[in-house]
Motif scaffolding. Structure first.
Motif, PDB file in Angstrom:
ATOM      1  N   GLU A 149       0.831  -1.205   0.000  1.00 31.75           N
ATOM      2  CA  GLU A 149       0.000   0.000   0.000  1.00 31.75           C
ATOM      3  C   GLU A 149       0.867   1.257   0.000  1.00 31.75           C
ATOM      4  O   GLU A 149       0.582   2.223  -0.721  1.00 31.75           O
ATOM      5  CB  GLU A 149      -0.925  -0.029   1.221  1.00 31.75           C
ATOM      6  CG  GLU A 149      -1.993  -1.104   1.122  1.00 31.75           C
ATOM      7  CD  GLU A 149      -2.594  -1.470   2.468  1.00 31.75           C
ATOM      8  OE1 GLU A 149      -3.727  -1.972   2.495  1.00 31.75           O
ATOM      9  OE2 GLU A 149      -1.935  -1.259   3.507  1.00 31.75           O
ATOM     10  N   PHE A 150       1.926   1.232   0.792  1.00 32.74           N
ATOM     11  CA  PHE A 150       2.828   2.381   0.827  1.00 32.74           C
ATOM     12  C   PHE A 150       3.540   2.545  -0.519  1.00 32.74           C
ATOM     13  O   PHE A 150       3.734   3.662  -1.001  1.00 32.74           O
ATOM     14  CB  PHE A 150       3.860   2.211   1.946  1.00 32.74           C
ATOM     15  CG  PHE A 150       4.769   3.395   2.102  1.00 32.74           C
ATOM     16  CD1 PHE A 150       4.267   4.621   2.498  1.00 32.74           C
ATOM     17  CD2 PHE A 150       6.126   3.280   1.847  1.00 32.74           C
ATOM     18  CE1 PHE A 150       5.103   5.721   2.641  1.00 32.74           C
ATOM     19  CE2 PHE A 150       6.970   4.368   1.983  1.00 32.74           C
ATOM     20  CZ  PHE A 150       6.454   5.593   2.384  1.00 32.74           C
ATOM     21  N   PHE A 151       3.922   1.420  -1.143  1.00 31.63           N
ATOM     22  CA  PHE A 151       4.540   1.473  -2.465  1.00 31.63           C
ATOM     23  C   PHE A 151       3.578   2.089  -3.478  1.00 31.63           C
ATOM     24  O   PHE A 151       3.983   2.860  -4.360  1.00 31.63           O
ATOM     25  CB  PHE A 151       4.952   0.075  -2.914  1.00 31.63           C
ATOM     26  CG  PHE A 151       5.545   0.031  -4.296  1.00 31.63           C
ATOM     27  CD1 PHE A 151       6.785   0.603  -4.560  1.00 31.63           C
ATOM     28  CD2 PHE A 151       4.848  -0.576  -5.335  1.00 31.63           C
ATOM     29  CE1 PHE A 151       7.324   0.569  -5.837  1.00 31.63           C
ATOM     30  CE2 PHE A 151       5.383  -0.610  -6.620  1.00 31.63           C
ATOM     31  CZ  PHE A 151       6.626  -0.039  -6.865  1.00 31.63           C
ATOM     32  N   GLY A 152       2.308   1.740  -3.349  1.00 31.31           N
ATOM     33  CA  GLY A 152       1.299   2.331  -4.224  1.00 31.31           C
ATOM     34  C   GLY A 152       1.238   3.842  -4.079  1.00 31.31           C
ATOM     35  O   GLY A 152       1.064   4.573  -5.062  1.00 31.31           O
ATOM     36  N   ILE A 153       1.384   4.313  -2.842  1.00 33.68           N
ATOM     37  CA  ILE A 153       1.388   5.752  -2.599  1.00 33.68           C
ATOM     38  C   ILE A 153       2.596   6.407  -3.265  1.00 33.68           C
ATOM     39  O   ILE A 153       2.497   7.477  -3.886  1.00 33.68           O
ATOM     40  CB  ILE A 153       1.397   6.048  -1.086  1.00 33.68           C
ATOM     41  CG1 ILE A 153       0.049   5.656  -0.466  1.00 33.68           C
ATOM     42  CG2 ILE A 153       1.686   7.520  -0.807  1.00 33.68           C
ATOM     43  CD1 ILE A 153       0.007   5.764   1.029  1.00 33.68           C
ATOM     44  N   ILE A 154       3.757   5.744  -3.164  1.00 33.72           N
ATOM     45  CA  ILE A 154       4.970   6.283  -3.779  1.00 33.72           C
ATOM     46  C   ILE A 154       4.819   6.329  -5.301  1.00 33.72           C
ATOM     47  O   ILE A 154       5.153   7.332  -5.945  1.00 33.72           O
ATOM     48  CB  ILE A 154       6.195   5.430  -3.399  1.00 33.72           C
ATOM     49  CG1 ILE A 154       6.480   5.558  -1.897  1.00 33.72           C
ATOM     50  CG2 ILE A 154       7.420   5.860  -4.207  1.00 33.72           C
ATOM     51  CD1 ILE A 154       7.609   4.681  -1.417  1.00 33.72           C
ATOM     52  N   VAL A 155       4.286   5.249  -5.899  1.00 28.64           N
ATOM     53  CA  VAL A 155       4.071   5.215  -7.348  1.00 28.64           C
ATOM     54  C   VAL A 155       3.122   6.327  -7.766  1.00 28.64           C
ATOM     55  O   VAL A 155       3.368   7.048  -8.743  1.00 28.64           O
ATOM     56  CB  VAL A 155       3.499   3.846  -7.774  1.00 28.64           C
ATOM     57  CG1 VAL A 155       3.025   3.878  -9.228  1.00 28.64           C
ATOM     58  CG2 VAL A 155       4.539   2.754  -7.590  1.00 28.64           C
ATOM     59  N   LEU A 156       2.046   6.475  -7.025  1.00 26.59           N
ATOM     60  CA  LEU A 156       1.075   7.504  -7.342  1.00 26.59           C
ATOM     61  C   LEU A 156       1.713   8.886  -7.304  1.00 26.59           C
ATOM     62  O   LEU A 156       1.495   9.723  -8.175  1.00 26.59           O
ATOM     63  CB  LEU A 156      -0.102   7.414  -6.353  1.00 26.59           C
ATOM     64  CG  LEU A 156      -1.380   8.182  -6.690  1.00 26.59           C
ATOM     65  CD1 LEU A 156      -2.564   7.546  -5.978  1.00 26.59           C
ATOM     66  CD2 LEU A 156      -1.281   9.645  -6.307  1.00 26.59           C
ATOM     67  N   THR A 157       2.535   9.112  -6.288  1.00 24.45           N
ATOM     68  CA  THR A 157       3.168  10.415  -6.137  1.00 24.45           C
ATOM     69  C   THR A 157       4.214  10.671  -7.212  1.00 24.45           C
ATOM     70  O   THR A 157       4.271  11.742  -7.815  1.00 24.45           O
ATOM     71  CB  THR A 157       3.834  10.524  -4.750  1.00 24.45           C
ATOM     72  OG1 THR A 157       2.853  10.229  -3.745  1.00 24.45           O
ATOM     73  CG2 THR A 157       4.363  11.927  -4.514  1.00 24.45           C
ATOM     74  N   LEU A 158       5.053   9.646  -7.498  1.00 24.39           N
ATOM     75  CA  LEU A 158       6.100   9.802  -8.502  1.00 24.39           C
ATOM     76  C   LEU A 158       5.522  10.011  -9.892  1.00 24.39           C
ATOM     77  O   LEU A 158       5.936  10.905 -10.629  1.00 24.39           O
ATOM     78  CB  LEU A 158       7.008   8.566  -8.503  1.00 24.39           C
ATOM     79  CG  LEU A 158       8.026   8.462  -7.366  1.00 24.39           C
ATOM     80  CD1 LEU A 158       8.694   7.098  -7.397  1.00 24.39           C
ATOM     81  CD2 LEU A 158       9.074   9.565  -7.496  1.00 24.39           C
ATOM     82  N   MET A 159       4.554   9.192 -10.253  1.00 26.96           N
ATOM     83  CA  MET A 159       3.952   9.315 -11.580  1.00 26.96           C
ATOM     84  C   MET A 159       3.215  10.626 -11.750  1.00 26.96           C
ATOM     85  O   MET A 159       3.136  11.178 -12.839  1.00 26.96           O
ATOM     86  CB  MET A 159       2.989   8.146 -11.830  1.00 26.96           C
ATOM     87  CG  MET A 159       3.651   6.813 -12.065  1.00 26.96           C
ATOM     88  SD  MET A 159       2.456   5.538 -12.543  1.00 26.96           S
ATOM     89  CE  MET A 159       1.863   6.189 -14.109  1.00 26.96           C
ATOM     90  N   GLY A 160       2.684  11.125 -10.634  1.00 29.11           N
ATOM     91  CA  GLY A 160       1.954  12.384 -10.701  1.00 29.11           C
ATOM     92  C   GLY A 160       2.864  13.594 -10.703  1.00 29.11           C
ATOM     93  O   GLY A 160       2.400  14.731 -10.821  1.00 29.11           O
ATOM     94  N   GLY A 161       4.179  13.374 -10.562  1.00 23.78           N
ATOM     95  CA  GLY A 161       5.113  14.487 -10.578  1.00 23.78           C
ATOM     96  C   GLY A 161       5.082  15.321  -9.320  1.00 23.78           C
ATOM     97  O   GLY A 161       5.531  16.471  -9.321  1.00 23.78           O
ATOM     98  N   ASP A 162       4.558  14.756  -8.228  1.00 24.96           N
ATOM     99  CA  ASP A 162       4.429  15.516  -6.988  1.00 24.96           C
ATOM    100  C   ASP A 162       5.437  15.088  -5.934  1.00 24.96           C
ATOM    101  O   ASP A 162       5.272  15.382  -4.756  1.00 24.96           O
ATOM    102  CB  ASP A 162       3.011  15.358  -6.408  1.00 24.96           C
ATOM    103  CG  ASP A 162       1.965  15.996  -7.293  1.00 24.96           C
ATOM    104  OD1 ASP A 162       2.268  17.056  -7.859  1.00 24.96           O
ATOM    105  OD2 ASP A 162       0.877  15.416  -7.425  1.00 24.96           O
ATOM    106  N   PHE A 163       6.474  14.357  -6.340  1.00 24.79           N
ATOM    107  CA  PHE A 163       7.452  13.882  -5.365  1.00 24.79           C
ATOM    108  C   PHE A 163       8.432  15.003  -5.026  1.00 24.79           C
ATOM    109  O   PHE A 163       9.589  15.014  -5.424  1.00 24.79           O
ATOM    110  CB  PHE A 163       8.202  12.671  -5.907  1.00 24.79           C
ATOM    111  CG  PHE A 163       8.957  11.918  -4.854  1.00 24.79           C
ATOM    112  CD1 PHE A 163       8.275  11.238  -3.864  1.00 24.79           C
ATOM    113  CD2 PHE A 163      10.340  11.889  -4.855  1.00 24.79           C
ATOM    114  CE1 PHE A 163       8.960  10.526  -2.895  1.00 24.79           C
ATOM    115  CE2 PHE A 163      11.040  11.184  -3.888  1.00 24.79           C
ATOM    116  CZ  PHE A 163      10.344  10.502  -2.908  1.00 24.79           C
ATOM    117  N   ALA A 164       7.918  15.987  -4.334  1.00 21.91           N
ATOM    118  CA  ALA A 164       8.715  17.138  -3.918  1.00 21.91           C
ATOM    119  C   ALA A 164       8.227  17.550  -2.542  1.00 21.91           C
ATOM    120  O   ALA A 164       7.028  17.617  -2.296  1.00 21.91           O
ATOM    121  CB  ALA A 164       8.567  18.296  -4.891  1.00 21.91           C
TER     122      ALA A 164
END
Length: 294
Positions: A130-145
């Motif tokens: 589930e946490f990995f899913g959150i990371i994927v969602l954030t990275l793909m969305g370009g919001d990993f900042a």
């Protein structure tokens, strides 16, 4: 097991109502500033709960337990609402729900320390997925900042995790309705420092904005937290309930599209699919048990 005796129903009802909060908070903050909005949301919830408490003839908690209600009100409603509203106003609805969805991980870790609760190997694996899913969602969305909004929302997630632990303890002492009502009363009293600004902003608000406040106060606050406390009172451990918070990004994405025109992107779909796989793995024992008892 009857549905009304299962914590699953109450937990799911809560996350649906909470998902509305992400969308309607953003709509409300088109007029209201974050802190006055927090006061208006919970003064509305308190007004609703006063009526319920009087109608149900719910007695106040014992004096010796009042500090627990004060801490619960501070963590779940005062600190959480300030940080949640501040962060939600800076990021899209789906993103804010994803950050808050880290709360189950924090809750599971703290419950392990405080209550010595143990999760099975597949449940820890599910939490990781589930946490990995959150990371994927954030990275793909370009919001990993790490921007200011994300920091505020992480603080809100931690505060909510503390509240979850308190609910586990307090629902063993009192019925869920009393725990929720008096925790919200304490939290609302603390939010009264923003009453003046709230009244000034409310004076120029449109009818639509008052509808937003009503949804946030009654559905996303009063009824949602009563259902949440009910779930904790029926579950065997804290994480079984808090894990449902991982579902909020999907429901929020749907509500964001319906009410605010926010179209879910590929990141939400892919990351969301991973999170749902983790949710299924976490609760697989429950699903199989229910099938066997039929």
């Amino acid at each position: 097991m009857k549905l009304r005796d299962s914590y699953h129903v109450y937990a799911f009802i809560t996350v649906v109502f909470w998902s509305l909060a992400y969308v309607f908070s953003r709509l409300a903050m088109q007029h209201f500033s974050p802190y006055p909005l927090g006061f208006l949301r919970y003064i509305t919830a308190s007004a609703f709960l006063v009526f319920v408490v009087v109608f149900k003839k719910i007695k106040p908690p014992e004096i010796k337990d009042m500090p627990w209600f004060a801490v619960s009100g501070a963590a779940g409603f005062f600190i959480y609402m300030l940080t949640f509203n501040k962060g939600t106003g800076m990021v899209p609805s789906a993103t804010s729900s994803v950050i808050i969805a880290t709360a189950p991980i924090m809750t599971a870790l703290m419950a392990r320390v405080v209550y010595k609760e143990k999760l099975k190997v597949h449940q820890w694996a599910a939490t990781g997925i589930e946490f990995f899913g959150i990371i994927v969602l954030t990275l793909m969305g370009g919001d990993f900042a790490v921007n200011e909004g994300i920091i505020w929302l992480l603080m809100a997630a931690f505060s909510l995790s503390v509240y979850n632990l308190l609910q586990r303890k307090m629902t063993k002492m009192y019925e869920p309705l009393r725990v929720t009502a008096y925790s919200i009363f304490f939290g609302t009293a603390m939010l009264c420092i923003f009453a003046g600004d709230a009244c000034r902003e409310a004076a120029s608000a449109s009818l639509d904005q008052f509808v937003n406040i009503l949804v946030l106060g009654v559905l996303s606050s009063a009824l949602a937290y009563i259902s949440w406390a009910k779930a904790f009172s029926k579950a065997e451990n804290t994480s079984s309930v808090s894990n449902y918070m991982f579902v909020t990004p999907f429901i929020t994405a749907v509500f964001g599209f319906v009410f605010a025109g926010e179209v879910p992107d590929a990141a939400t779909v892919v990351g969301g699919g991973i999170i749902m796989c983790g949710v299924f793995l976490f609760f697989k024992d429950n699903f199989f048990k229910q099938k066997e008892t039929k």
